[in-house]
Every structure is written in C-alpha cells, then in structure tokens.
Design a protein around this motif. Structure first.
Motif, PDB file in Angstrom:
ATOM      1  N   GLY A  22     -25.136  -4.057  -0.358  1.00 26.70           N
ATOM      2  CA  GLY A  22     -26.482  -3.768   0.139  1.00 26.70           C
ATOM      3  C   GLY A  22     -26.868  -2.318  -0.042  1.00 26.70           C
ATOM      4  O   GLY A  22     -27.086  -1.844  -1.159  1.00 26.70           O
ATOM      5  N   GLY A  23     -26.934  -1.590   1.073  1.00 28.37           N
ATOM      6  CA  GLY A  23     -27.367  -0.197   1.012  1.00 28.37           C
ATOM      7  C   GLY A  23     -28.864  -0.093   0.837  1.00 28.37           C
ATOM      8  O   GLY A  23     -29.616  -1.054   1.048  1.00 28.37           O
ATOM      9  N   TRP A  24     -29.327   1.074   0.405  1.00 27.94           N
ATOM     10  CA  TRP A  24     -30.771   1.309   0.329  1.00 27.94           C
ATOM     11  C   TRP A  24     -31.234   1.778  -1.055  1.00 27.94           C
ATOM     12  O   TRP A  24     -32.353   2.248  -1.221  1.00 27.94           O
ATOM     13  N   ALA A  25     -30.381   1.643  -2.063  1.00 22.71           N
ATOM     14  CA  ALA A  25     -30.774   2.021  -3.420  1.00 22.71           C
ATOM     15  C   ALA A  25     -31.719   0.970  -4.009  1.00 22.71           C
ATOM     16  O   ALA A  25     -31.904  -0.120  -3.458  1.00 22.71           O
ATOM     17  N   ARG A  51     -17.968  -8.879   5.855  1.00 19.00           N
ATOM     18  CA  ARG A  51     -19.114  -8.440   5.071  1.00 19.00           C
ATOM     19  C   ARG A  51     -19.791  -7.279   5.789  1.00 19.00           C
ATOM     20  O   ARG A  51     -20.098  -7.380   6.976  1.00 19.00           O
ATOM     21  N   ILE A  52     -20.035  -6.189   5.070  1.00 20.20           N
ATOM     22  CA  ILE A  52     -20.684  -5.016   5.661  1.00 20.20           C
ATOM     23  C   ILE A  52     -21.884  -4.641   4.807  1.00 20.20           C
ATOM     24  O   ILE A  52     -21.731  -4.227   3.654  1.00 20.20           O
ATOM     25  N   ASP A  53     -23.080  -4.829   5.340  1.00 20.33           N
ATOM     26  CA  ASP A  53     -24.307  -4.367   4.697  1.00 20.33           C
ATOM     27  C   ASP A  53     -24.467  -2.901   5.078  1.00 20.33           C
ATOM     28  O   ASP A  53     -24.703  -2.569   6.236  1.00 20.33           O
ATOM     29  N   MET A  54     -24.320  -2.035   4.107  1.00 22.56           N
ATOM     30  CA  MET A  54     -24.209  -0.608   4.382  1.00 22.56           C
ATOM     31  C   MET A  54     -25.441  -0.037   5.075  1.00 22.56           C
ATOM     32  O   MET A  54     -26.576  -0.266   4.661  1.00 22.56           O
ATOM     33  N   ASP A  55     -25.171   0.720   6.151  1.00 22.01           N
ATOM     34  CA  ASP A  55     -26.202   1.502   6.816  1.00 22.01           C
ATOM     35  C   ASP A  55     -25.600   2.856   7.169  1.00 22.01           C
ATOM     36  O   ASP A  55     -24.507   3.197   6.719  1.00 22.01           O
ATOM     37  N   ARG A  56     -26.301   3.643   7.968  1.00 24.15           N
ATOM     38  CA  ARG A  56     -25.828   4.996   8.282  1.00 24.15           C
ATOM     39  C   ARG A  56     -24.595   4.996   9.182  1.00 24.15           C
ATOM     40  O   ARG A  56     -23.942   6.031   9.344  1.00 24.15           O
ATOM     41  N   GLN A  57     -24.272   3.858   9.775  1.00 23.60           N
ATOM     42  CA  GLN A  57     -23.089   3.760  10.640  1.00 23.60           C
ATOM     43  C   GLN A  57     -21.916   3.122   9.910  1.00 23.60           C
ATOM     44  O   GLN A  57     -20.991   2.593  10.518  1.00 23.60           O
ATOM     45  N   VAL A  58     -21.935   3.188   8.583  1.00 20.43           N
ATOM     46  CA  VAL A  58     -20.957   2.441   7.802  1.00 20.43           C
ATOM     47  C   VAL A  58     -19.519   2.883   8.079  1.00 20.43           C
ATOM     48  O   VAL A  58     -18.610   2.052   8.147  1.00 20.43           O
ATOM     49  N   ALA A  59     -19.296   4.176   8.298  1.00 15.54           N
ATOM     50  CA  ALA A  59     -17.926   4.642   8.553  1.00 15.54           C
ATOM     51  C   ALA A  59     -17.377   4.031   9.834  1.00 15.54           C
ATOM     52  O   ALA A  59     -16.222   3.571   9.874  1.00 15.54           O
ATOM     53  N   ALA A  60     -18.203   3.999  10.878  1.00 15.27           N
ATOM     54  CA  ALA A  60     -17.762   3.419  12.145  1.00 15.27           C
ATOM     55  C   ALA A  60     -17.497   1.924  11.998  1.00 15.27           C
ATOM     56  O   ALA A  60     -16.541   1.387  12.577  1.00 15.27           O
ATOM     57  N   ARG A  61     -18.312   1.261  11.214  1.00  9.47           N
ATOM     58  CA  ARG A  61     -18.149  -0.184  11.040  1.00  9.47           C
ATOM     59  C   ARG A  61     -16.886  -0.507  10.246  1.00  9.47           C
ATOM     60  O   ARG A  61     -16.184  -1.479  10.536  1.00  9.47           O
ATOM     61  N   ILE A  62     -16.577   0.316   9.255  1.00  4.16           N
ATOM     62  CA  ILE A  62     -15.333   0.114   8.511  1.00  4.16           C
ATOM     63  C   ILE A  62     -14.129   0.402   9.402  1.00  4.16           C
ATOM     64  O   ILE A  62     -13.139  -0.337   9.395  1.00  4.16           O
ATOM     65  N   ALA A  63     -14.206   1.480  10.175  1.00  3.23           N
ATOM     66  CA  ALA A  63     -13.102   1.819  11.075  1.00  3.23           C
ATOM     67  C   ALA A  63     -12.864   0.700  12.085  1.00  3.23           C
ATOM     68  O   ALA A  63     -11.716   0.358  12.396  1.00  3.23           O
ATOM     69  N   GLU A  64     -13.947   0.128  12.596  1.00  2.93           N
ATOM     70  CA  GLU A  64     -13.815  -0.964  13.567  1.00  2.93           C
ATOM     71  C   GLU A  64     -13.185  -2.204  12.923  1.00  2.93           C
ATOM     72  O   GLU A  64     -12.346  -2.878  13.520  1.00  2.93           O
ATOM     73  N   ALA A  65     -13.577  -2.498  11.671  1.00  2.00           N
ATOM     74  CA  ALA A  65     -13.026  -3.669  10.974  1.00  2.00           C
ATOM     75  C   ALA A  65     -11.558  -3.463  10.620  1.00  2.00           C
ATOM     76  O   ALA A  65     -10.783  -4.418  10.595  1.00  2.00           O
ATOM     77  N   ALA A  66     -11.167  -2.219  10.314  1.00  2.46           N
ATOM     78  CA  ALA A  66      -9.789  -1.870   9.946  1.00  2.46           C
ATOM     79  C   ALA A  66      -9.237  -2.772   8.846  1.00  2.46           C
ATOM     80  O   ALA A  66      -8.194  -3.415   9.014  1.00  2.46           O
ATOM     81  N   PRO A  67      -9.904  -2.818   7.693  1.00  2.00           N
ATOM     82  CA  PRO A  67      -9.439  -3.697   6.619  1.00  2.00           C
ATOM     83  C   PRO A  67      -8.238  -3.109   5.882  1.00  2.00           C
ATOM     84  O   PRO A  67      -7.951  -1.919   5.972  1.00  2.00           O
ATOM     85  N   ASP A  68      -7.553  -3.972   5.120  1.00  2.00           N
ATOM     86  CA  ASP A  68      -6.488  -3.493   4.242  1.00  2.00           C
ATOM     87  C   ASP A  68      -7.073  -2.754   3.047  1.00  2.00           C
ATOM     88  O   ASP A  68      -6.454  -1.822   2.513  1.00  2.00           O
ATOM     89  N   VAL A  69      -8.244  -3.166   2.604  1.00  3.04           N
ATOM     90  CA  VAL A  69      -8.880  -2.585   1.426  1.00  3.04           C
ATOM     91  C   VAL A  69     -10.374  -2.870   1.497  1.00  3.04           C
ATOM     92  O   VAL A  69     -10.800  -3.874   2.082  1.00  3.04           O
ATOM     93  N   VAL A  70     -11.160  -1.982   0.925  1.00  4.02           N
ATOM     94  CA  VAL A  70     -12.610  -2.173   0.824  1.00  4.02           C
ATOM     95  C   VAL A  70     -12.949  -2.560  -0.605  1.00  4.02           C
ATOM     96  O   VAL A  70     -12.518  -1.882  -1.557  1.00  4.02           O
ATOM     97  N   PHE A  71     -13.698  -3.654  -0.778  1.00  2.19           N
ATOM     98  CA  PHE A  71     -14.248  -3.986  -2.085  1.00  2.19           C
ATOM     99  C   PHE A  71     -15.642  -3.382  -2.135  1.00  2.19           C
ATOM    100  O   PHE A  71     -16.540  -3.810  -1.422  1.00  2.19           O
ATOM    101  N   ASN A  72     -15.804  -2.364  -2.970  1.00  2.00           N
ATOM    102  CA  ASN A  72     -17.078  -1.656  -3.065  1.00  2.00           C
ATOM    103  C   ASN A  72     -17.998  -2.408  -4.022  1.00  2.00           C
ATOM    104  O   ASN A  72     -17.872  -2.296  -5.239  1.00  2.00           O
ATOM    105  N   ALA A  73     -18.928  -3.175  -3.468  1.00  2.00           N
ATOM    106  CA  ALA A  73     -19.889  -3.922  -4.277  1.00  2.00           C
ATOM    107  C   ALA A  73     -21.264  -3.276  -4.256  1.00  2.00           C
ATOM    108  O   ALA A  73     -22.266  -3.931  -4.550  1.00  2.00           O
ATOM    109  N   LEU A  74     -21.307  -1.990  -3.923  1.00  6.19           N
ATOM    110  CA  LEU A  74     -22.569  -1.253  -3.925  1.00  6.19           C
ATOM    111  C   LEU A  74     -22.958  -0.863  -5.353  1.00  6.19           C
ATOM    112  O   LEU A  74     -22.102  -0.650  -6.204  1.00  6.19           O
TER     113      LEU A  74
END
Length: 331
Positions: A22-25, A51-74
């Motif tokens: 997602g994101g805003w591009a 699934r994380i639709d990127m916003d300005r709180q993306v770092a906090a949302r990733i930290a909360e999810a604590a995944p093994d890896v992020v697939f960057n589909a941006l």
C-alpha cells in the motif's frame, strides 16, 4: 530462445511474514495487488501472514507483529527509495529485496546511469532539466522523452514529438509531468521494441529468467497499459534474435550485481531493431518489481517452471540467507 532450467523449490520452515504493502505513492493500487498476491501465496504454503498497509505508524505496527521477516511489496517512495529499508535496518528486521544503498541509487535514474554506464551497460544519453527551461526551449532535439527522476511504472512519462500536442516550446497550461515535478530527466527517444528481463537470486547467485517483449495496444507502455488486463500483449519469450536475448539477459544480471540488488530485480530495455546490437539500451532496473497477476516477474518465472508460490518463497529465502550472513541488506 530455449527454456532455462527452472530453479529447484526452496524448503522453508513455517514463518511469520509481515507483508508490507500500500503506502501513499502513485503506485499504491499496484502495491496492494502485489501484497495481497504474496500474502495468499505464503498462506497457501502454511506460513503465518500479517498484512500491513503502510502508514506513518508502520514501525510500531511491525514491532507489534514481531515477524520473522518482512516481505516488502511496496512500490515507489518511500518503500522503494531506501526509506523503509533504513527503518527496517535500524529495527533489525530481515526484509526482502534490495537494501538501503541499492534502493537509493536504483530509484534515481540519473544515479543509476552513473553506476551502470562505466561498467559497459549501454543506456540512453540525456540530462536533468529544470521544468522552467521547457517553457523556453527543448532540452534535446525532438523526439525526446521526459520522465521523473525517481518514479516507476511509467508514472509521469511524456514523449515529446515534433507534431505532438504539448506545444513548441511546451506550454505551461498543457497537462504533463512538468506540472507535477520541478526537475525531469530528458532522454533521446529510442524507436523500436520494449523488452524486459527478470533476475532472481538463488543460493548459487543471480540468474536471468528470459526476455519478454511488451506490445502495448495503445502504442506506449504507460501505467494503464502495464496494469489493465488486455492493454498489453506479453510475448514470453520474446521473438528476437538469440544474440539480442543473450545481451539482454547478460546486461540484466550485470545491472543486478553492479547495483547490489537482492531477491529479484527487473531490467527494462528499448531495442531499435534496425540497428542490431547497437540499438539495445537499458532504461532502468527496478529493485521491487510488481507481483500482481499481470506482472512480468511471475510470468517469466512460470515460463521457467517456477510457480508463483515458489517464486515468493525463493524471495523470502534470499532475505533470510542475507540475514544469516550478518552482512546487512547491502552486503
């Protein structure tokens, strides 16, 4: 052009993968399609997906999810220009595709030229122009192409011809990228054919898949042609001479290596078939190519015997290999 041997499927443990999309591009809709396709493929293989639709709180949302890896589909800024990569580096979270330094260079078309041309990779000439200059004179002889320095998916590209409707010089009131950007890259227009090559990393290093020719029904491979079903014919593999195919695949792998790409990349070409080998030019290397149903990398992977799910897992495996080396995303 023969079918390259398909890579063997990787074996992954069951993982928790955060798919960042997602994101805003300008390319948000494409990113959402890519991300959803990736998420479903990972779930089909038994992985846990957030699934994380990127916003300005993306770092906090990733930290909360604590995944093994992020697939960057941006796609586009800030997911493809090094911003998100730097954030994930600071967080210590492994992620797919290219790292910070590579992303900064590859999204900037002028920096890409400075990196690739000295290594013998042919690219069009041209220069950066201030848009104010366009209202006074042409920066190059017509026909020429104007494009944003750091956008993808043919966003904001204009082909300026002698008989075009932009005016001569270009009029301020005519819609075009000069109304959206202060600076643009001007390049000579290369007649001919649109070709593209996907490169995928594996345990034995990067390999090119095949060459696809893109034949847009509108006459120009723009954003709509790329992402609207039926707007572009994909000829895979391209019906081109074996030598041109070899050059395309060789240049694509070399660009991948010189730029330091990881996971997968896609290098786009224009080929003036009236000039033979001298008419082949690299336009750009995309460090995060689309993963939508119409996207070129999954299509080339299928041709090489790799399913969509295999492709997604191979990209994740490469991210984990990089993290295990401890060399950093650009190492």
């Amino acid at each position: 052009m023969g079918n390259p041997a398909g890579g063997s499927a990787v074996t992954l443990p069951k993982l928790h993968v955060a798919v960042l999309m997602g994101g805003w591009a300008n390319e948000r809709p494409v990113s959402l399609m890519s991300g959803e396709g990736v998420a479903k493929a990972l779930e089909a293989r038994g992985h846990q997906v957030t699934r994380i639709d990127m916003d300005r709180q993306v770092a906090a949302r990733i930290a909360e999810a604590a995944p093994d890896v992020v697939f960057n589909a941006l796609h586009g800024v800030p997911g493809e220009d090094g911003t998100v990569q730097g954030m994930l580096d600071l967080m210590g979270v492994p992620y797919t595709h290219s790292g910070l330094a590579t992303s900064v260079i590859a999204i900037d078309k002028e920096l890409t030229k400075q990196a690739l041309v000295p290594h013998g990779i042919p690219m069009p000439g041209g220069r950066i122009v201030e848009c104010e200059e366009l209202y006074e004179r042409d920066p190059l002889a017509r026909p020429y192409v104007l494009k944003p320095v750091n956008e993808g998916s043919s966003v904001g590209v204009a082909i300026v011809t002698a008989d075009g409707n932009y005016g001569n010089p270009i009029r301020r009131d005519v819609p075009g990228p000069w109304q959206e950007f202060d600076r643009l890259l001007a390049e000579p227009y290369i007649r001919g054919r649109e070709l593209t090559v996907a490169v995928i990393d594996g345990a034995e290093g990067p390999r090119a898949l095949t060459v696809t020719e893109l034949v847009p029904k509108s006459g120009f491979y723009d954003f709509d042609a790329k992402y609207t079903d039926g707007m572009t014919e994909h000829v895979c593999p391209a019906n081109i001479p074996e030598r041109i195919a070899e050059l395309c695949m060789g240049y694509a792998v070399k660009a991948h290596q010189v730029l330091g790409c990881k996971g997968t990349s896609r290098t786009d070409f224009r080929w003036d078939d009236e000039r033979g080998e001298d008419g082949l030019f690299v336009l750009e290397t995309n460090t995060q190519p689309g993963m939508t149903p119409l996207s070129l990398v999954p299509e080339q992977a299928r041709y090489c015997g790799m399913s969509y799910e295999d492709l997604v897992e191979a990209i994740v495996a490469e991210a984990l290999r990089g993290a295990a080396k401890g060399a950093g995303a650009d190492g």
